[in-house]
Scaffold this motif. Structure first.
Motif, PDB file in Angstrom:
ATOM      1  N   TYR A 146       0.830  -1.201   0.000  1.00 28.05           N
ATOM      2  CA  TYR A 146       0.000   0.000   0.000  1.00 28.05           C
ATOM      3  C   TYR A 146       0.870   1.257   0.000  1.00 28.05           C
ATOM      4  CZ  TYR A 146      -3.386   3.507   1.481  1.00 28.05           C
ATOM      5  OH  TYR A 146      -4.158   4.631   1.563  1.00 28.05           O
ATOM      6  N   ALA A 147       1.928   1.242   0.785  1.00 27.39           N
ATOM      7  CA  ALA A 147       2.813   2.413   0.865  1.00 27.39           C
ATOM      8  C   ALA A 147       3.404   2.752  -0.493  1.00 27.39           C
ATOM      9  CB  ALA A 147       3.927   2.161   1.886  1.00 27.39           C
ATOM     10  N   GLY A 148       3.615   1.735  -1.335  1.00 26.84           N
ATOM     11  CA  GLY A 148       4.215   1.958  -2.643  1.00 26.84           C
ATOM     12  C   GLY A 148       3.240   2.371  -3.745  1.00 26.84           C
ATOM     13  N   LEU A 149       1.952   2.394  -3.425  1.00 30.96           N
ATOM     14  CA  LEU A 149       0.951   2.754  -4.433  1.00 30.96           C
ATOM     15  C   LEU A 149       0.856   4.266  -4.626  1.00 30.96           C
ATOM     16  CD1 LEU A 149      -1.981   0.381  -3.395  1.00 30.96           C
ATOM     17  CD2 LEU A 149      -0.410   0.089  -5.334  1.00 30.96           C
ATOM     18  N   ASN A 150       0.475   4.670  -5.817  1.00 27.67           N
ATOM     19  CA  ASN A 150       0.150   6.069  -6.065  1.00 27.67           C
ATOM     20  C   ASN A 150      -1.202   6.342  -5.410  1.00 27.67           C
ATOM     21  OD1 ASN A 150       2.419   6.573  -7.767  1.00 27.67           O
ATOM     22  ND2 ASN A 150       1.374   5.444  -9.370  1.00 27.67           N
ATOM     23  N   LYS A 151      -1.277   7.470  -4.702  1.00 26.73           N
ATOM     24  CA  LYS A 151      -2.507   7.820  -4.001  1.00 26.73           C
ATOM     25  C   LYS A 151      -2.946   9.228  -4.401  1.00 26.73           C
ATOM     26  CE  LYS A 151      -0.780   5.140  -0.159  1.00 26.73           C
ATOM     27  NZ  LYS A 151       0.521   4.974  -0.774  1.00 26.73           N
ATOM     28  N   PRO A 152      -4.255   9.455  -4.398  1.00 24.24           N
ATOM     29  CA  PRO A 152      -4.714  10.816  -4.701  1.00 24.24           C
ATOM     30  C   PRO A 152      -4.281  11.786  -3.602  1.00 24.24           C
ATOM     31  CG  PRO A 152      -6.566   9.404  -4.089  1.00 24.24           C
ATOM     32  CD  PRO A 152      -5.354   8.528  -4.164  1.00 24.24           C
ATOM     33  N   SER A 153      -4.184  13.046  -3.960  1.00 21.34           N
ATOM     34  CA  SER A 153      -3.732  14.068  -3.006  1.00 21.34           C
ATOM     35  C   SER A 153      -4.673  14.208  -1.806  1.00 21.34           C
ATOM     36  CB  SER A 153      -3.594  15.417  -3.712  1.00 21.34           C
ATOM     37  OG  SER A 153      -4.859  15.818  -4.219  1.00 21.34           O
ATOM     38  N   TRP A 154      -5.909  13.797  -1.959  1.00 24.30           N
ATOM     39  CA  TRP A 154      -6.897  13.955  -0.900  1.00 24.30           C
ATOM     40  C   TRP A 154      -7.013  12.723   0.004  1.00 24.30           C
ATOM     41  CZ3 TRP A 154     -10.738  10.382  -1.783  1.00 24.30           C
ATOM     42  CH2 TRP A 154     -10.888   9.943  -3.086  1.00 24.30           C
ATOM     43  N   THR A 155      -6.055  11.785  -0.128  1.00 21.09           N
ATOM     44  CA  THR A 155      -6.048  10.608   0.744  1.00 21.09           C
ATOM     45  C   THR A 155      -5.854  11.053   2.186  1.00 21.09           C
ATOM     46  OG1 THR A 155      -5.074   9.269  -1.016  1.00 21.09           O
ATOM     47  CG2 THR A 155      -4.874   8.425   1.232  1.00 21.09           C
ATOM     48  N   PRO A 156      -6.723  10.624   3.091  1.00 13.78           N
ATOM     49  CA  PRO A 156      -6.537  10.988   4.501  1.00 13.78           C
ATOM     50  C   PRO A 156      -5.214  10.424   5.024  1.00 13.78           C
ATOM     51  CG  PRO A 156      -8.739  10.091   4.142  1.00 13.78           C
ATOM     52  CD  PRO A 156      -7.948   9.845   2.881  1.00 13.78           C
ATOM     53  N   PRO A 157      -4.646  11.056   6.045  1.00 10.25           N
ATOM     54  CA  PRO A 157      -3.418  10.504   6.631  1.00 10.25           C
ATOM     55  C   PRO A 157      -3.710   9.140   7.267  1.00 10.25           C
ATOM     56  CG  PRO A 157      -4.262  12.322   7.963  1.00 10.25           C
ATOM     57  CD  PRO A 157      -5.112  12.257   6.729  1.00 10.25           C
ATOM     58  N   ASN A 158      -2.693   8.294   7.330  1.00  5.87           N
ATOM     59  CA  ASN A 158      -2.885   6.928   7.833  1.00  5.87           C
ATOM     60  C   ASN A 158      -3.525   6.889   9.222  1.00  5.87           C
ATOM     61  OD1 ASN A 158      -1.916   5.797   5.491  1.00  5.87           O
ATOM     62  ND2 ASN A 158       0.162   5.553   6.267  1.00  5.87           N
ATOM     63  N   TRP A 159      -3.143   7.785  10.116  1.00  4.11           N
ATOM     64  CA  TRP A 159      -3.682   7.764  11.475  1.00  4.11           C
ATOM     65  C   TRP A 159      -5.186   8.014  11.491  1.00  4.11           C
ATOM     66  CZ3 TRP A 159      -6.340  11.964  13.010  1.00  4.11           C
ATOM     67  CH2 TRP A 159      -6.070  13.185  12.377  1.00  4.11           C
ATOM     68  N   ALA A 160      -5.695   8.742  10.501  1.00  4.44           N
ATOM     69  CA  ALA A 160      -7.118   9.098  10.483  1.00  4.44           C
ATOM     70  C   ALA A 160      -8.013   7.874  10.314  1.00  4.44           C
ATOM     71  CB  ALA A 160      -7.393  10.103   9.366  1.00  4.44           C
ATOM     72  N   PHE A 161      -7.530   6.858   9.607  1.00  5.02           N
ATOM     73  CA  PHE A 161      -8.360   5.679   9.372  1.00  5.02           C
ATOM     74  C   PHE A 161      -8.727   4.982  10.680  1.00  5.02           C
ATOM     75  CE2 PHE A 161      -6.377   6.391   5.251  1.00  5.02           C
ATOM     76  CZ  PHE A 161      -7.481   6.295   4.416  1.00  5.02           C
ATOM     77  N   GLN A 162      -7.747   4.776  11.557  1.00  7.12           N
ATOM     78  CA  GLN A 162      -8.027   4.115  12.839  1.00  7.12           C
ATOM     79  C   GLN A 162      -8.968   4.945  13.699  1.00  7.12           C
ATOM     80  OE1 GLN A 162      -4.176   3.383  14.545  1.00  7.12           O
ATOM     81  NE2 GLN A 162      -3.943   1.443  13.464  1.00  7.12           N
ATOM     82  N   VAL A 163      -8.729   6.227  13.753  1.00  8.59           N
ATOM     83  CA  VAL A 163      -9.566   7.106  14.573  1.00  8.59           C
ATOM     84  C   VAL A 163     -11.001   7.129  14.051  1.00  8.59           C
ATOM     85  CG1 VAL A 163      -9.930   9.505  15.302  1.00  8.59           C
ATOM     86  CG2 VAL A 163      -7.620   8.531  15.319  1.00  8.59           C
ATOM     87  N   VAL A 164     -11.149   7.372  12.762  1.00  9.66           N
ATOM     88  CA  VAL A 164     -12.484   7.475  12.171  1.00  9.66           C
ATOM     89  C   VAL A 164     -13.214   6.140  12.260  1.00  9.66           C
ATOM     90  CG1 VAL A 164     -13.761   7.897  10.036  1.00  9.66           C
ATOM     91  CG2 VAL A 164     -11.897   9.424  10.693  1.00  9.66           C
ATOM     92  N   TRP A 165     -12.554   5.048  11.883  1.00 11.58           N
ATOM     93  CA  TRP A 165     -13.224   3.750  11.951  1.00 11.58           C
ATOM     94  C   TRP A 165     -13.607   3.392  13.377  1.00 11.58           C
ATOM     95  CZ3 TRP A 165     -15.953   1.781   8.447  1.00 11.58           C
ATOM     96  CH2 TRP A 165     -15.611   1.869   7.104  1.00 11.58           C
ATOM     97  N   GLY A 166     -12.772   3.727  14.328  1.00  8.66           N
ATOM     98  CA  GLY A 166     -13.122   3.459  15.729  1.00  8.66           C
ATOM     99  C   GLY A 166     -14.420   4.154  16.126  1.00  8.66           C
ATOM    100  N   MET A 167     -14.538   5.412  15.760  1.00 10.93           N
ATOM    101  CA  MET A 167     -15.764   6.161  16.078  1.00 10.93           C
ATOM    102  C   MET A 167     -16.962   5.598  15.312  1.00 10.93           C
ATOM    103  SD  MET A 167     -14.544  10.143  16.472  1.00 10.93           S
ATOM    104  CE  MET A 167     -13.876  10.251  14.833  1.00 10.93           C
ATOM    105  N   LEU A 168     -16.754   5.259  14.042  1.00  8.20           N
ATOM    106  CA  LEU A 168     -17.861   4.754  13.230  1.00  8.20           C
ATOM    107  C   LEU A 168     -18.374   3.410  13.737  1.00  8.20           C
ATOM    108  CD1 LEU A 168     -16.633   5.731   9.671  1.00  8.20           C
ATOM    109  CD2 LEU A 168     -18.376   6.871  11.068  1.00  8.20           C
ATOM    110  N   PHE A 169     -17.464   2.528  14.128  1.00 11.24           N
ATOM    111  CA  PHE A 169     -17.903   1.242  14.664  1.00 11.24           C
ATOM    112  C   PHE A 169     -18.621   1.420  15.997  1.00 11.24           C
ATOM    113  CE2 PHE A 169     -14.709  -0.872  11.782  1.00 11.24           C
ATOM    114  CZ  PHE A 169     -15.639  -1.630  11.091  1.00 11.24           C
ATOM    115  N   ALA A 170     -18.186   2.372  16.809  1.00 11.33           N
ATOM    116  CA  ALA A 170     -18.891   2.644  18.074  1.00 11.33           C
ATOM    117  C   ALA A 170     -20.305   3.160  17.793  1.00 11.33           C
ATOM    118  CB  ALA A 170     -18.108   3.659  18.909  1.00 11.33           C
ATOM    119  N   LEU A 171     -20.430   4.073  16.852  1.00 11.35           N
ATOM    120  CA  LEU A 171     -21.757   4.579  16.479  1.00 11.35           C
ATOM    121  C   LEU A 171     -22.630   3.478  15.895  1.00 11.35           C
ATOM    122  CD1 LEU A 171     -20.773   8.010  14.859  1.00 11.35           C
ATOM    123  CD2 LEU A 171     -22.115   7.685  16.953  1.00 11.35           C
TER     124      LEU A 171
END
Length: 159
Positions: A32-57
């Protein structure tokens, strides 16, 4: 709250934790680190934080529906669990199998299942549909990101 309700809370938290665990089993890694990503890709840390909140909701929404219907609507509970299965499958497909194409199909099905969850929950207990709305928004972003990753990495899209 009764013991039965606490058990229901634990079950819904557990179901969401199980789905979330897929992200821990199938991590992004070097591929994944080696893939080209769009400029609007959230930072890696955001995925854990956001998913944690979403699963709680999502667990809260499930519990509210359980409180409203209990076991009288197995179709509703199956729809809810089905959406969690689709969610868990995405990490396996995208990071585990490195199949961005199959992951895109999965995330589209997840999106449709969440629309159905919102509609059904809303028809039973409108307040139970509300916590699922941010989940749908994030899955919309994830689907767009998945699609853009395929566009930017065509040779990697099919593993």
């Amino acid at each position: 709250m009764s013991t039965e309700m606490w058990i229901a809370v634990a079950v819904f938290v557990g179901l969401n934790f199980a789905a979330a665990s897929s992200g821990g089993l199938f991590k992004p890694g070097a591929w994944y680190a080696g893939l080209n990503k769009p400029s609007w890709t959230p930072p890696n840390w955001a995925f854990q934080v956001v998913w944690g909140m979403l699963f709680a909701l999502n667990a809260w929404a499930g519990w509210m529906i359980w409180e409203a219907v209990g076991t009288s609507r197995p179709d509703v509970l199956a729809l809810y669990v089905g959406s969690l299965v689709l969610n868990a499958a995405w990490s396996w497909l995208f990071f585990g199998l490195k199949r961005m194409d199959l992951a895109l199909i999965d995330v589209a099905l997840l999106w449709l299942s969440l629309v159905a969850v919102i509609a059904v929950f809303g028809s039973i207990r409108p307040a139970a549909a509300l916590p699922v709305l941010p989940y749908l928004l994030w899955v919309t972003i994830a689907a767009a990101l998945n699609r853009e990753m395929i566009r930017l990495n065509p040779s990697e899209a099919k593993g």
